[in-house]
Scaffold this active site. Structure first.
Site, PDB file in Angstrom:
ATOM      1  CB  SER A  10      -5.230   8.248  -1.184  1.00 14.93           C
ATOM      2  OG  SER A  10      -5.614   9.010  -0.062  1.00 14.93           O
ATOM      3  CE1 TYR A  38       0.092   9.785   0.204  1.00 14.33           C
ATOM      4  CE2 TYR A  38      -2.125  10.539   0.704  1.00 14.33           C
ATOM      5  CZ  TYR A  38      -1.256   9.516   0.440  1.00 14.33           C
ATOM      6  OH  TYR A  38      -1.709   8.223   0.397  1.00 14.33           O
TER       7      TYR A  38
END
Length: 242
Positions: free
Chosen positions: A139, A152
């Site tokens: 990500s 996250y």
């Protein structure tokens, strides 16, 4: 590596980025096996794909990981590419949450520990193949966290660190490629709570992965992530020249 004639397992392949990758690689002439937690969603995805295989299960659960790994090795021994795409993320405020640690545990287990274990279960099988790959879907959050998804980013940073070490470990093993894909915000149901409708289409992630596999480009930034990756590469280049 070759981009056709592979047998590819995609975790979280029943929706979003995983389904887009399944469609792209299937269209290129690969045999596709997708995994999903929801039986209903898995059946819907299989209907879209047509000639594909589904394995239901939750890879964040150890017993399911072991079962799925054994099913792949025993029933689909030609599998030579693993795409670790399944993930977990919670949007919440650290100022208001009373169970941030519980959310972080779920995210870290799904996005990091489960992947390490699943790779460990399948690495001996993959190393026997003439050509094989592990693809970890990371990500843009590797480059920094955001208060909307406060725990996250750390899980993706951990995944990045592990992927780098895995690649270094097997860099002399020319039949095994270790790839990492860095999507930015993507327009999927998964990211809807953080404005996913403003993100890129999941097909763009699939397209970039395909190009990366084709060119043996092990780090694959996508969209806005290319800005961060480019800046870091430039800075590293200057340090090398200094």
């Amino acid at each position: 590596m070759r981009t056709t004639g592979n047998t590819i397992f995609i975790s979280g392949g029943s929706a979003g980025i995983g389904l887009a990758i399944a469609k792209k690689l299937q269209a290129a002439g690969n045999k596709i096996i997708i995994n999903g937690r929801s039986e209903e969603r898995l059946k819907k995805a299989l209907a879209e794909l047509g000639d594909a295989i589904g394995i239901q299960g939750d890879l964040s659960v150890e017993a399911d990981r072991i079962r799925i790994a054994e099913e792949l090795k025993n029933n689909y021994p030609d599998v030579n590419i693993i795409v670790n795409n399944a993930g977990a993320a919670f949007g919440y405020s650290l100022a208001e949450a009373t169970n941030a640690h519980e959310k972080a545990l779920i995210e870290m287990n799904t996005n990091y520990f489960a992947i390490i274990h699943f790779d460990e279960l399948l690495l001996p099988h993959l190393l026997q193949k003439t050509e094989a790959a592990i693809v970890n879907i990371s990500s843009i959050a590797v480059y920094g966290s955001h208060k909307a998804i406060p725990t996250y980013g750390a899980t993706k940073a951990a995944l990045h660190s592990y992927t780098t070490a895995l690649r270094q470990t097997f860099e002399e093993q020319k039949n095994l490629g270790i790839f990492e894909v860095y999507p930015p915000l993507v327009n999927t149901e998964f990211s809807s709570y953080i404005g996913g409708e403003n993100g890129i289409p999941p097909s763009e992630v699939a397209d970039e992965l395909f190009i990366g596999l084709e060119n043996n480009q092990f780090d694959i930034p996508v969209g806005q992530t290319k800005i961060y990756a480019g800046a870091i590469a430039e800075a590293m280049g200057k340090l090398t020249q200094a």
